[in-house]
Design an enzyme around this catalytic site. Structure first.
Site, PDB file in Angstrom:
ATOM      1  N   ARG A 281       0.811  -1.227   0.000  1.00  0.00           N
ATOM      2  CA  ARG A 281       0.000   0.000   0.000  1.00  0.00           C
ATOM      3  C   ARG A 281       0.842   1.273   0.000  1.00  0.00           C
ATOM      4  NH1 ARG A 281      -5.030  -0.179   2.488  1.00  0.00           N
ATOM      5  NH2 ARG A 281      -4.261  -1.896   3.760  1.00  0.00           N
ATOM      6  N   ARG A 317     -13.055  -1.904  -1.169  1.00  0.00           N
ATOM      7  CA  ARG A 317     -12.653  -1.526   0.191  1.00  0.00           C
ATOM      8  C   ARG A 317     -13.763  -0.857   1.025  1.00  0.00           C
ATOM      9  NH1 ARG A 317      -8.971   1.353   1.616  1.00  0.00           N
ATOM     10  NH2 ARG A 317      -8.064  -0.076   3.112  1.00  0.00           N
ATOM     11  N   CYS A 347     -26.192  -4.981  -7.548  1.00  0.00           N
ATOM     12  CA  CYS A 347     -27.430  -5.236  -6.796  1.00  0.00           C
ATOM     13  C   CYS A 347     -27.165  -5.599  -5.344  1.00  0.00           C
ATOM     14  CB  CYS A 347     -28.184  -6.364  -7.478  1.00  0.00           C
ATOM     15  SG  CYS A 347     -27.159  -7.834  -7.554  1.00  0.00           S
ATOM     16  N   GLU A 348     -26.452  -4.734  -4.634  1.00  0.00           N
ATOM     17  CA  GLU A 348     -26.153  -4.947  -3.215  1.00  0.00           C
ATOM     18  C   GLU A 348     -26.249  -3.599  -2.523  1.00  0.00           C
ATOM     19  OE1 GLU A 348     -24.813  -7.847  -1.748  1.00  0.00           O
ATOM     20  OE2 GLU A 348     -24.476  -9.005  -3.582  1.00  0.00           O
TER      21      GLU A 348
HETATM   22  N1  LLP Z   1       3.395  -8.995   3.328  1.00  0.00           N
HETATM   23  C1  LLP Z   1       2.432  -9.863   3.685  1.00  0.00           C
HETATM   24  C2  LLP Z   1       2.813 -11.192   4.141  1.00  0.00           C
HETATM   25  C3  LLP Z   1       1.087  -9.479   3.617  1.00  0.00           C
HETATM   26  O1  LLP Z   1       0.134 -10.338   3.971  1.00  0.00           O
HETATM   27  C4  LLP Z   1       0.743  -8.173   3.169  1.00  0.00           C
HETATM   28  C5  LLP Z   1      -0.643  -7.749   3.085  1.00  0.00           C
HETATM   29  C6  LLP Z   1       1.789  -7.309   2.791  1.00  0.00           C
HETATM   30  C7  LLP Z   1       3.104  -7.750   2.899  1.00  0.00           C
HETATM   31  C8  LLP Z   1       1.545  -5.914   2.290  1.00  0.00           C
HETATM   32  O2  LLP Z   1       0.840  -5.145   3.192  1.00  0.00           O
HETATM   33  P1  LLP Z   1       0.662  -3.562   2.916  1.00  0.00           P
HETATM   34  O3  LLP Z   1       2.020  -2.932   2.973  1.00  0.00           O
HETATM   35  O4  LLP Z   1       0.043  -3.395   1.575  1.00  0.00           O
HETATM   36  O5  LLP Z   1      -0.233  -3.112   3.999  1.00  0.00           O
HETATM   37  N2  LLP Z   1      -7.055  -5.782   1.234  1.00  0.00           N
HETATM   38  C9  LLP Z   1      -6.691  -5.031   2.404  1.00  0.00           C
HETATM   39  C10 LLP Z   1      -5.255  -5.207   2.769  1.00  0.00           C
HETATM   40  C11 LLP Z   1      -4.871  -6.648   3.029  1.00  0.00           C
HETATM   41  C12 LLP Z   1      -3.402  -6.809   3.272  1.00  0.00           C
HETATM   42  C13 LLP Z   1      -3.017  -8.232   3.314  1.00  0.00           C
HETATM   43  N3  LLP Z   1      -1.626  -8.477   3.446  1.00  0.00           N
HETATM   44  C14 LLP Z   1      -7.057  -3.560   2.170  1.00  0.00           C
HETATM   45  O6  LLP Z   1      -7.567  -3.232   1.100  1.00  0.00           O
HETATM   46  O7  LLP Z   1      -6.891  -2.735   3.062  1.00  0.00           O
END
Ligand code: LLP
Length: 420
Positions: A281, A317, A347-348
């Site tokens: 992110r 999200r 449709c939600e």
């Molecule tokens: N490494 C591992 C092992 C992870 O599981 C994740 C994210 C990352 C790195 C990267 O995390 P970041 O830096 O992007 O926070 N769909 C959710 C976020 C799920 C994150 C899952 N794992 C959202 O839209 O907020």
């Protein structure tokens, strides 16, 4: 010039630009809904991150789950990043992007046998194991392939990252990692297995984390484990901090990467290992917007609804986490403010981008930009309601590059035929 969220997205003469292109021009040229990414934003974020940790031996592995377009993967790889993948599909994407297998690490709590075989055959840098069962399975598969696999163990440090429960991963009540109480024993057991080399300690405590303290607590906990393993003669080569670095979607104080570095570097300096990071992110979220056209502006009772041509299928999200995404018109106006829900056509009732949001009045045919859509937008998209995924445009100065085209009706049927 009014900077919207960062230097890559700004208003000039009341029009929203991405780098040097008016976004409205892209909306007309490519249609909507449409993802627009800024190349310079991605580059800046990577360079900021990398620079903050200057002074220690480090490697950043871009978490492809946040944005897995092969061009985006390649862009980060070209800047020096390795890639963190979470499935055979992401591994496939990374390889297609031209990433060296020795720059790929494989995460995930539920790797299948097929995925482990593939990873070992491709000779990726390492697999992370998250349970005793997985350690033994990787050893067995590695033996059957006549090889020795490098692995890291993901330890669950049991710290509270104080983020949304759906994206918190470092508590012992979460499914992720090896319980910190069992970690030392499992490291010692794994080190005895003939077809494994246990080279790393790994953690990932959650996502959208804005507290530097949470990282500090977790790293300190695992630093103790590192020393114990070192005393036992286990040759740990790297320590992986994971990803999770939080960004600004609304008015939250984002994680300050320099401050994080300031706090962590002195701890790392006591280790004799390379430090890995896995941000997703942080590198991508605010480098992307979802551009959408207003279809209808309607009123049900006292409530205003702005119905747009994007939906939860493109950006899940808000529906899944009640996540806040800033929404701005492509053309600034001086109209009076209204309070409205911005919703999609699926449709939600959960299909929305904003609830009771104050926006200046816009009319059907005009466009809106949903900000912070560069991470977990396209990668979490779906074809629900028979919707075709939107294109992705990477803007590079005054040049728009179509890095993925809009899906066609044929994509929807892929390998499906009438068989009855
Ligand atoms: N490494 C591992 C092992 C992870 O599981 C994740 C994210 C990352 C790195 C990267 O995390 P970041 O830096 O992007 O926070 N769909 C959710 C976020 C799920 C994150 C899952 N794992 C959202 O839209 O907020």
């Amino acid at each position: 010039m009014l900077i919207l969220q960062n230097e890559s997205f700004y208003y000039k003469s009341n029009e929203l630009y991405c780098e040097e292109i008016p976004v409205g021009v892209l909306a007309k040229q490519f249609g909507t809904p449409l993802f627009v990414y800024s190349r310079s934003f991605f580059e800046r974020q990577f360079n900021n991150f990398n620079k903050a940790f200057e002074g220690i031996k480090r490697k950043i592995f871009f978490a492809a789950k946040s944005n897995f377009n092969i061009n985006v993967i390649k862009l980060f790889h070209n800047l020096g990043a390795g890639i963190d993948v979470n499935s055979a599909g992401e591994l496939y994407r990374a390889l297609k992007a031209g990433v060296n297998p020795s720059d790929i690490i494989f995460s995930g709590v539920g790797k299948t046998e097929e995925e482990i075989v593939l990873a070992l055959k491709k000779k990726i840098k390492l697999l992370k194991a998250e349970s005793a069962e997985e350690i033994f399975l990787i050893n067995e598969i590695s033996k059957s392939l006549g090889t020795v696999a490098d692995i890291a163990l993901r330890v669950n440090p049991d710290v509270d990252a104080k983020t949304h429960p759906y994206i918190s991963t470092g508590l012992k009540t979460n499914k992720f990692g090896i319980d910190s109480k069992d970690a030392k024993r499992l490291f010692l057991e794994a080190a005895k297995l003939e077809n494994l080399r246990v080279v790393g300690i790994d953690m990932h405590i959650g996502s959208q984390i804005t507290s530097v303290e949470a990282y500090k607590n977790a790293v300190e906990k695992l630093a103790e484990l590192y020393r114990e393993l070192k005393d036992k003669g286990i040759p740990i080569k790297h320590f992986d901090v994971g990803g999770g670095m939080g960004v600004k979607y609304k008015d939250e104080e984002p994680l300050n990467i320099e401050k994080l570095a300031q706090i962590l570097i002195p701890i790392f300096k006591k280790f004799d290992v390379e430090i890995f990071f896995e941000p997703g992110r942080y590198l991508t979220a605010n480098g992307g917007i979802l551009v959408t056209k207003i279809l209808y502006a309607k009123k049900n009772g006292e409530k205003n609804f702005i119905v747009v041509d994007a939906a939860m299928t493109e950006l899940l999200r808000p529906s899944l986490y009640k996540a806040y995404h800033n929404i701005q018109p492509l053309k600034l106006n001086n109209n009076k403010e209204i309070t409205a829900d911005v919703v999609g056509g699926v449709c939600e009732s959960g299909d929305y981008f904003a609830k009771d949001r104050k926006l200046t009045k816009t009319t059907p045919g005009e466009y809106l930009a949903i900000l912070g859509a560069g991470a977990y937008g396209m990668t979490m998209s779906s074809n629900y309601n028979g919707r075709r995924r939107p294109p992705e445009i990477l803007v590079q100065g005054n040049q728009p590059i179509v890095i993925r085209g809009r899906e066609t009706f044929e994509h929807l049927l892929y390998d499906e035929e009438i068989k009855i």
